[in-house]
Design a protein around this motif. Structure first.
Motif, mmCIF file in Angstrom:
data_model
loop_
_atom_site.group_PDB
_atom_site.id
_atom_site.type_symbol
_atom_site.label_atom_id
_atom_site.label_comp_id
_atom_site.label_asym_id
_atom_site.label_seq_id
_atom_site.Cartn_x
_atom_site.Cartn_y
_atom_site.Cartn_z
ATOM 1 N N ALA A 1 0.939 -1.574 -0.185
ATOM 2 C CA ALA A 1 -0.052 0.120 0.545
ATOM 3 C C ALA A 1 0.945 1.502 0.239
ATOM 4 C CB ALA A 1 -1.119 0.195 1.294
ATOM 5 N N ARG B 1 1.993 1.850 -3.648
ATOM 6 C CA ARG B 1 0.961 2.119 -4.391
ATOM 7 C C ARG B 1 0.743 3.624 -4.439
ATOM 8 N NH1 ARG B 1 -3.062 0.600 -7.615
ATOM 9 N NH2 ARG B 1 -2.210 -1.900 -7.291
ATOM 10 N N ALA B 2 1.359 3.637 -2.815
ATOM 11 C CA ALA B 2 0.583 5.954 -2.745
ATOM 12 C C ALA B 2 1.780 6.680 -3.309
ATOM 13 C CB ALA B 2 0.257 5.919 -1.133
ATOM 14 N N PHE B 3 3.421 6.027 -3.664
ATOM 15 C CA PHE B 3 3.755 6.669 -3.726
ATOM 16 C C PHE B 3 3.465 6.921 -5.603
ATOM 17 C CE2 PHE B 3 7.268 5.756 -0.795
ATOM 18 C CZ PHE B 3 7.474 7.839 -0.141
ATOM 19 N N ASP C 1 1.286 6.563 -6.893
ATOM 20 C CA ASP C 1 -0.235 7.221 -7.225
ATOM 21 C C ASP C 1 0.056 8.685 -6.992
ATOM 22 O OD1 ASP C 1 -1.440 4.997 -7.998
ATOM 23 O OD2 ASP C 1 -2.800 4.751 -6.133
ATOM 24 N N ALA C 2 0.743 9.113 -6.239
ATOM 25 C CA ALA C 2 1.424 10.338 -5.863
ATOM 26 C C ALA C 2 2.310 11.093 -6.816
ATOM 27 C CB ALA C 2 2.236 10.269 -4.880
#
Lengths: 545, 76
Positions: free
Chosen positions: A378, A381-383, A385-386
């Protein structure tokens, strides 16, 4: 619906070894008539080396597979005399668009620079590629392709290798000085020698589909991260000739691979992407598991590995096929030089020295792209999406977004065959670089290209020189007349001054190119002794380092 | 050693800390995860040196793994 490619069936001819003729020793056998094997065979034959290609099938590639041909690949095919049909058939594209969820994040342009004979990329199905190279091979009397000849076993000796070959007419053996395994990821030769791959396998898979449809999408590369039509995974749309479109859809790691490739499972996925009313035919479905790995060495005595048999990368960088073609390009002239007595066998060691770093560069880029597309947690994935979210407003984030880093020619900058610069050039191409094209005028005043003028020989290119440097064995000398000058015999004219600019030429300066058109050496004031030493070094006669 | 400055460099640490806290005001957990990721990327670009970012990441990771080795829980 556009007309689809018709696969030819090539005739099986019982080999002479099975009809009483003594099996004579061959200089080179190539295993596999795919893009890499055909490139290698063409290059060897054009260098005067008789070559037999063994293929276990009797037609061209099933499915489009390698579709994205780089400029370097096209330049190599052109040098091999096969360029014209590629230019006539390929789809040129320059723009890539990236989408994140519903919205376009940004578009990139390959920024085509004028003054090159070939575009940055061209899309063409692999079956056309093979078809065109097979046609070029048919014109060469010293190149024989044996269809329905399946290699079953391999015996390696100190001075050659013997292959066991199965055909519809029976089994036979062939012995050669050198064998090159261009037989793909499931290489029989590799398995026969029991050579392991080192690297990474990923759980992620891409469903790869060709569909035929009449659509007016532009010739662009469209890549989606988390599109609404595909359950938060990645997707790619790319145009090919004949109204065929490549659609790649990322699958969950836990998706059932057998169920996923059934047409009744694929069709609704594509309908979600293109709309319920889209009219299309599914031409080909395949499943691609991500992997980034290579053999520890590509040379094993008298056996060489080239292309997917030697190294495998994930798609989306166009680095698999284009990397393999560069393997063939690197190996062919060396085998020809050694077999012809112009170079010691030590030259062949430079295949590993030059192509392993190139494969590692492809694997590094491919691994990074795969990691970007398939976040493993997660937080990761946050990186991802960022970066995609920031890319809308920030250039730095756009440069982080990785939907594949497209193949560029390998720079062989650590090669023992290079002669290090002794002079300071103000730019240009240091030793190891592949030659860069430029428009020129041929001796007869006709428009031509630098790369075509270089051909497949060692060439010493001398800029604005008053004379050549005297006879130099095995090296053709080409004089460049600066822009504005009149064509003259044995010379080319730097039509637009781009040759001067791209090579940072000054009057009297010279570049020594290898037969694969990589820069071997350059000097501001080349003389015969320097050129002879650089040639010898490029032939492996000076194997230090 | 690796270029990462870890000595005390912040004039007003309370104000800086409050800026980080305020940025998360009213955000869901998912939004906060995104904010932190975007914040790191923006700061990384400001630093502009992959070596420094890697050194900071390694330092942070070592600190987390140190907690693990002590049998503690970094998320406690």
């Amino acid at each position: 619906m556009p007309k689809a490619y018709q696969h030819p069936t090539f005739a099986f001819t019982p080999p002479p070894e099975l009809t009483g003729a003594a099996g004579k020793r061959r200089p080179v056998l190539v295993v596999g008539a795919g893009p890499v094997g055909l490139t290698l065979a063409l290059d060897l034959a054009r260098h005067g080396v008789p070559v037999i290609v063994l293929d276990d099938d009797a037609t061209t590639s099933h499915g489009s597979r390698l579709i994205c041909m780089s400029k370097r690949t096209l330049e190599i095919f052109d040098r091999l005399g096969a360029g014209a049909p590629f230019r006539a058939k390929g789809v040129v594209w320059n723009t890539g668009r990236l989408f994140f969820r519903e919205a376009e994040v940004y578009a990139f342009d390959l920024l085509p620079e004028p003054g090159h004979g070939w575009p940055a990329f061209m899309n063409l199905q692999q079956y056309y590629l093979e078809d065109f190279l097979i046609q070029a091979a048919a014109a060469l009397p010293n190149l024989e392709i044996r269809w329905n000849n399946a290699v079953t076993d391999v015996a390696l000796t100190a001075t050659g290798a013997t292959l066991g070959i199965e055909t519809p007419a029976g089994a036979y053996r062939l012995t050669a000085d050198y064998v090159v395994a261009c037989d793909g990821a499931r290489s029989t030769v590799r398995r026969a020698l029991d050579l392991p791959f080192v690297g990474r396998m990923f759980e992620d898979r891409f469903l790869i589909t060709d569909i035929a449809m009449d659509a007016d999408f532009p010739s662009e590369r469209w890549f989606w991260f988390e599109p609404p039509f595909h359950d938060g995974q990645s997707a790619l749309l790319h145009k090919q000739p004949d109204g065929v479109w490549r659609i790649d859809l990322q699958l969950d790691g836990d998706a059932d691979p057998e169920a996923a490739v059934r047409p009744e499972a694929v069709r609704p996925r594509i309908e979600r992407m293109l709309g319920k009313d889209a009219v299309f035919e599914i031409e080909w479905i395949s499943l691609y598991t991500f992997r980034c790995r290579r053999l520890e060495q590509f040379r094993h005595g008298r056996i060489f590995f080239a292309g997917d048999s030697a190294h495998q990368v994930s798609p989306f960088g166009a680095r698999g096929g284009n990397g393999g073609v560069q393997d063939a390009d690197n190996l062919a002239w060396k085998l020809a030089a050694v077999l012809g007595g112009a170079a010691p066998e030590a030259l062949l060691d430079s295949y590993d020295a030059e192509r392993i770093p190139a494969a590692d560069e492809n694997i590094l880029n491919s691994t990074r792209s795969t990691d970007f597309m398939t976040p493993k947690s997660a937080a990761i994935r946050a990186f991802r999406d960022a970066a995609l979210a920031l890319a809308r407003d920030h250039g730095f984030a756009r440069r982080m977004v990785n939907s594949g880093r497209l193949s560029v020619p390998a720079v062989l900058d650590g090669s023992p065959l290079n002669t290090p610069d002794r002079d300071a050039f103000a730019g240009g191409l240091p030793p190891g670089h592949a030659a860069v094209d430029a428009p020129v005028l041929a001796a007869d005043g006709q428009d031509d290209w630098l790369l075509r003028s270089l051909g497949q020989d060692f060439v010493l290119l001398l800029y604005d020189a008053r004379s050549d440097i005297g006879p130099l064995q095995g090296v053709r000398q080409v004089s460049v007349i600066p822009a504005g000058g009149a064509p003259a015999p044995g010379c080319i004219v730097d039509r637009d001054g781009l040759l001067q600019a791209r090579y940072a030429m000054t009057p009297g300066a010279g570049y020594l190119f290898r037969p694969d058109q990589h820069v071997a050496a350059r000097a501001l004031w080349p003389d015969a002794a320097w050129a002879a030493a650089a040639r010898d070094r490029a032939l492996g006669k000076d194997a230090i380092g | 050693m690796n270029g990462l400055l870890t000595e005390d460099r912040i004039k007003d640490p309370d104000a800086l800390y409050q800026a980080l806290v305020d940025a998360h005001d009213g955000l869901s957990a998912a939004e906060s995860l995104q904010l932190n990721a975007r914040l790191i990327l923006l700061l990384a670009n400001h630093i502009g040196d992959a070596g420094i970012v890697a050194a900071a990441a390694a330092s942070a990771r070592a600190s987390v793994l140190d907690d693990r080795a002590r049998g503690g829980d970094s998320t406690a």
